[in-house]
Design a protein around this motif. Structure first.
Motif, PDB file in Angstrom:
ATOM      1  N   ALA A  77       0.898  -1.421  -0.012  1.00  0.00           N
ATOM      2  CA  ALA A  77       0.174  -0.118  -0.093  1.00  0.00           C
ATOM      3  C   ALA A  77       0.922   1.083  -0.050  1.00  0.00           C
ATOM      4  O   ALA A  77       0.434   2.335  -0.611  1.00  0.00           O
ATOM      5  CB  ALA A  77      -1.081  -0.177   1.092  1.00  0.00           C
ATOM      6  N   GLU A  78       2.072   1.166   0.575  1.00  0.00           N
ATOM      7  CA  GLU A  78       3.035   2.326   0.696  1.00  0.00           C
ATOM      8  C   GLU A  78       4.328   1.711   0.489  1.00  0.00           C
ATOM      9  O   GLU A  78       4.741   0.753   1.372  1.00  0.00           O
ATOM     10  CB  GLU A  78       2.852   3.024   1.821  1.00  0.00           C
ATOM     11  N   HIS A  79       5.155   2.154  -0.354  1.00  0.00           N
ATOM     12  CA  HIS A  79       6.512   1.666  -0.640  1.00  0.00           C
ATOM     13  C   HIS A  79       7.395   2.705  -1.019  1.00  0.00           C
ATOM     14  O   HIS A  79       7.311   3.462  -1.880  1.00  0.00           O
ATOM     15  CB  HIS A  79       6.404   0.700  -1.956  1.00  0.00           C
ATOM     16  N   TYR A  80       8.214   2.975   0.056  1.00  0.00           N
ATOM     17  CA  TYR A  80       9.486   4.058  -0.310  1.00  0.00           C
ATOM     18  C   TYR A  80      10.755   3.684   0.592  1.00  0.00           C
ATOM     19  O   TYR A  80      10.861   2.498   1.097  1.00  0.00           O
ATOM     20  CB  TYR A  80       9.020   5.491   0.107  1.00  0.00           C
ATOM     21  N   HIS A  81      11.706   4.460   0.201  1.00  0.00           N
ATOM     22  CA  HIS A  81      13.099   4.033   0.533  1.00  0.00           C
ATOM     23  C   HIS A  81      14.030   5.193   1.056  1.00  0.00           C
ATOM     24  O   HIS A  81      14.652   5.726   0.423  1.00  0.00           O
ATOM     25  CB  HIS A  81      13.787   3.153  -0.688  1.00  0.00           C
ATOM     26  N   MET A 108       8.721 -10.563   6.980  1.00  0.00           N
ATOM     27  CA  MET A 108       9.554  -9.285   7.257  1.00  0.00           C
ATOM     28  C   MET A 108       8.742  -8.173   7.899  1.00  0.00           C
ATOM     29  O   MET A 108       7.199  -8.441   7.647  1.00  0.00           O
ATOM     30  CB  MET A 108      10.271  -8.603   6.129  1.00  0.00           C
ATOM     31  N   SER A 109       9.247  -7.329   8.435  1.00  0.00           N
ATOM     32  CA  SER A 109       8.467  -6.123   9.001  1.00  0.00           C
ATOM     33  C   SER A 109       8.297  -5.193   7.877  1.00  0.00           C
ATOM     34  O   SER A 109       8.772  -5.327   6.901  1.00  0.00           O
ATOM     35  CB  SER A 109       9.186  -5.534  10.346  1.00  0.00           C
ATOM     36  N   ALA A 110       7.384  -4.293   7.963  1.00  0.00           N
ATOM     37  CA  ALA A 110       7.168  -3.299   6.920  1.00  0.00           C
ATOM     38  C   ALA A 110       8.371  -2.296   7.101  1.00  0.00           C
ATOM     39  O   ALA A 110       8.366  -1.648   5.947  1.00  0.00           O
ATOM     40  CB  ALA A 110       5.892  -2.430   7.440  1.00  0.00           C
ATOM     41  N   LEU A 111       9.034  -2.261   8.025  1.00  0.00           N
ATOM     42  CA  LEU A 111      10.442  -1.588   7.944  1.00  0.00           C
ATOM     43  C   LEU A 111      11.618  -2.663   7.974  1.00  0.00           C
ATOM     44  O   LEU A 111      11.892  -3.377   9.165  1.00  0.00           O
ATOM     45  CB  LEU A 111      10.270  -0.755   9.079  1.00  0.00           C
ATOM     46  N   HIS A 112      12.542  -2.595   6.681  1.00  0.00           N
ATOM     47  CA  HIS A 112      13.443  -3.683   6.885  1.00  0.00           C
ATOM     48  C   HIS A 112      14.585  -3.208   5.887  1.00  0.00           C
ATOM     49  O   HIS A 112      14.486  -2.303   5.283  1.00  0.00           O
ATOM     50  CB  HIS A 112      12.929  -5.024   6.466  1.00  0.00           C
ATOM     51  N   THR A 113      15.679  -4.092   5.881  1.00  0.00           N
ATOM     52  CA  THR A 113      16.927  -3.765   4.777  1.00  0.00           C
ATOM     53  C   THR A 113      16.814  -5.305   4.140  1.00  0.00           C
ATOM     54  O   THR A 113      16.467  -6.272   4.703  1.00  0.00           O
ATOM     55  CB  THR A 113      18.116  -3.513   5.630  1.00  0.00           C
ATOM     56  N   HIS A 114      17.313  -4.979   2.759  1.00  0.00           N
ATOM     57  CA  HIS A 114      17.630  -6.002   2.185  1.00  0.00           C
ATOM     58  C   HIS A 114      19.226  -5.958   1.564  1.00  0.00           C
ATOM     59  O   HIS A 114      19.723  -7.478   1.889  1.00  0.00           O
ATOM     60  CB  HIS A 114      16.995  -6.139   0.624  1.00  0.00           C
ATOM     61  N   GLU A 115      19.667  -5.231   1.478  1.00  0.00           N
ATOM     62  CA  GLU A 115      21.168  -5.153   1.041  1.00  0.00           C
ATOM     63  C   GLU A 115      21.834  -4.500   2.184  1.00  0.00           C
ATOM     64  O   GLU A 115      21.206  -3.950   3.040  1.00  0.00           O
ATOM     65  CB  GLU A 115      21.183  -4.101  -0.209  1.00  0.00           C
ATOM     66  N   GLY A 116      23.286  -4.284   2.058  1.00  0.00           N
ATOM     67  CA  GLY A 116      23.981  -3.601   3.141  1.00  0.00           C
ATOM     68  C   GLY A 116      24.357  -2.377   2.882  1.00  0.00           C
ATOM     69  O   GLY A 116      25.406  -1.872   3.060  1.00  0.00           O
ATOM     70  N   GLY A 118      22.756   0.567   3.142  1.00  0.00           N
ATOM     71  CA  GLY A 118      21.863   1.644   4.112  1.00  0.00           C
ATOM     72  C   GLY A 118      20.477   1.817   3.805  1.00  0.00           C
ATOM     73  O   GLY A 118      19.723   3.088   4.294  1.00  0.00           O
ATOM     74  N   THR A 119      20.028   1.077   2.569  1.00  0.00           N
ATOM     75  CA  THR A 119      18.600   1.588   2.117  1.00  0.00           C
ATOM     76  C   THR A 119      17.713   0.849   3.108  1.00  0.00           C
ATOM     77  O   THR A 119      17.770  -0.575   3.261  1.00  0.00           O
ATOM     78  CB  THR A 119      18.494   0.948   0.509  1.00  0.00           C
ATOM     79  N   ILE A 120      16.869   1.786   3.616  1.00  0.00           N
ATOM     80  CA  ILE A 120      15.776   1.118   4.536  1.00  0.00           C
ATOM     81  C   ILE A 120      14.282   1.127   3.589  1.00  0.00           C
ATOM     82  O   ILE A 120      14.116   1.952   2.966  1.00  0.00           O
ATOM     83  CB  ILE A 120      15.565   2.129   5.744  1.00  0.00           C
ATOM     84  N   HIS A 121      13.874  -0.066   3.578  1.00  0.00           N
ATOM     85  CA  HIS A 121      12.752  -0.378   2.878  1.00  0.00           C
ATOM     86  C   HIS A 121      11.665  -0.348   3.521  1.00  0.00           C
ATOM     87  O   HIS A 121      11.588  -0.740   4.728  1.00  0.00           O
ATOM     88  CB  HIS A 121      12.729  -1.950   2.189  1.00  0.00           C
ATOM     89  N   ILE A 122      10.690   0.535   3.367  1.00  0.00           N
ATOM     90  CA  ILE A 122       9.286   0.863   3.942  1.00  0.00           C
ATOM     91  C   ILE A 122       8.273   0.270   2.933  1.00  0.00           C
ATOM     92  O   ILE A 122       7.924   0.599   1.857  1.00  0.00           O
ATOM     93  CB  ILE A 122       8.923   2.222   4.388  1.00  0.00           C
ATOM     94  N   GLU A 123       7.706  -1.067   3.318  1.00  0.00           N
ATOM     95  CA  GLU A 123       6.846  -1.643   2.628  1.00  0.00           C
ATOM     96  C   GLU A 123       5.482  -1.989   3.360  1.00  0.00           C
ATOM     97  O   GLU A 123       5.548  -3.133   3.876  1.00  0.00           O
ATOM     98  CB  GLU A 123       7.328  -2.821   1.952  1.00  0.00           C
ATOM     99  N   ALA A 124       4.567  -1.020   3.503  1.00  0.00           N
ATOM    100  CA  ALA A 124       3.613  -0.952   4.418  1.00  0.00           C
ATOM    101  C   ALA A 124       2.288  -1.764   3.931  1.00  0.00           C
ATOM    102  O   ALA A 124       2.214  -1.271   2.697  1.00  0.00           O
ATOM    103  CB  ALA A 124       3.216   0.224   4.950  1.00  0.00           C
ATOM    104  N   ASP A 125       1.608  -2.078   4.793  1.00  0.00           N
ATOM    105  CA  ASP A 125      -0.002  -2.561   4.179  1.00  0.00           C
ATOM    106  C   ASP A 125      -1.057  -1.700   4.325  1.00  0.00           C
ATOM    107  O   ASP A 125      -2.049  -2.090   3.822  1.00  0.00           O
ATOM    108  CB  ASP A 125      -0.296  -3.881   4.647  1.00  0.00           C
TER     109      ASP A 125
END
Length: 189
Positions: A77-81, A108-116, A118-125
């Motif tokens: 529903a909401e996706h930003y970095h 995963m939580s809506a707030l997480h990392t995939h890479e190393g 420093g990108t924080i992924h916000i992938e909220a429902d």
């Protein structure tokens, strides 16, 4: 005389070991770092003694819960970095991959990392949820206060410096609200 000395040594060892059972921190076997143990309410406390680099935690579900979030499928529903950089004594500290990601299930939580990187992924429902730097650091298991990052403490008269998109932010750095395309820099000299 010899048996009396032996008894004293054994009792001293037992008393010494029993005192360790009440410590709030323990040493991670094979590593030169301390792991914080759960607080009285069972939530894990952030590590405020370990020096960088800080790995992604292994107790993902407990840390995600302590941050007030939950594990599940990726929300869309909401996706930003936002992008996070940490600089301590002039050196960049890596942000590990898989903070907020359960390595066993992939949840995963809506707030997480995939890479190393420093990108924080916000992938909220749901749209409009507020996420903070405090939640990220809680999931990571690293202490963040105005005076310290993990086990690195500010010198007397100094504080953790925080900028967001190049603008200095005052107050508690953990309270920073995460935003789309945000560039966050935490510095401690």
């Amino acid at each position: 005389m010899r048996s009396r000395t032996y008894v004293v040594l054994v009792l001293t060892a037992i008393v010494g070991l029993s005192g360790c059972a009440n410590d709030t921190e323990r040493t991670d076997p094979g590593k030169d770092r301390t792991i914080a143990t759960p607080t009285s309410d069972g939530t894990p406390s952030p590590d405020d003694v370990a020096m960088p680099p800080w790995p992604a935690p292994t107790d993902v579900a407990a840390r995600v819960s302590a941050a007030g979030l939950d594990l599940g499928p990726m929300g869309m529903a909401e996706h930003y970095h936002p992008k996070l950089r940490i600089i301590i004594d002039g050196s960049e500290v890596p942000i590990p991959p898989n903070v907020g990601v359960d390595p066993t299930t992939g949840a995963m939580s809506a707030l997480h990392t995939h890479e190393g990187d420093g990108t924080i992924h916000i992938e909220a429902d749901s749209v409009g949820e507020v996420f903070t730097l405090r939640q990220f650091f809680t999931q990571w298991g690293v202490a963040l206060t105005p005076d310290q990052i993990g086990g690195v403490r500010a010198k007397p008269g100094q504080q953790v410096e925080l900028t967001s998109n190049g603008t200095k932010v005052t107050g508690d750095p953990a309270a920073l609200r995460l935003e789309p395309d945000q560039k966050i820099v935490l510095t401690l000299q």
